[in-house]
Structures are given as C-alpha cells and as structure tokens.
Scaffold this motif. Structure first.
Motif: not given
Length: 81
Positions: A33-42, A80-81
């Motif tokens: 999550i520290s890299r951003g929430w976009e990864e979870y949406l992907e 979270f961001m």
C-alpha cells in the motif's frame, strides 16, 4: 504395481480454481500500500470478471458489476494514502 488416479471432471476444475486462488492471494500479499492503492485496483481488474457480484453489510442488496465495485474499492483504499 502402479498407482492410477482417476479424477472426476470437477476435480480438475477444483484444482485449477485452488491454483488461481493461491495466485490471487499471493498477489494481494505481495502488494504494498505504500506504493499506492492503484496496485490493488489492478489486481481487482485482472482477477475478477466484469459481472462480479458482492454483498456488504452496509448495502441493502448485492452490488453487481466491476465498475460499481471498483468505485467502492476506491473509496475504501483512498484514505490509506
């Protein structure tokens, strides 16, 4: 003597489903999550069908469709961001 295994047609499907679930779980665990929430949406986009349906305690009924669920997931992840 050799061991022969017979699997019913559903057995292969169950093993494939189990394998896909393991990959999904590993992918979620590896996301940061520290890299951003976009990864979870992907991850959501890759692993879930367009006609996915979910239920939530806060909703009156099932939520259908990737776009509706994506919006809820975004609302959950954004703080979270």
């Amino acid at each position: 003597m050799s061991a022969r295994h017979h699997f019913a047609p559903g057995d292969q499907w169950d093993r494939d489903l189990y394998s896909r679930e393991r990959v999904l779980n590993s992918t979620i665990i590896a996301a940061d999550i520290s890299r951003g929430w976009e990864e979870y949406l992907e991850i959501f986009d890759v692993f879930y069908a367009d006609d996915v349906e979910v239920t939530a305690d806060t909703e009156t009924g099932p939520i259908r469709g990737k776009e509706h669920i994506r919006a809820l997931l975004f609302k959950f992840l954004a703080p979270f961001m």
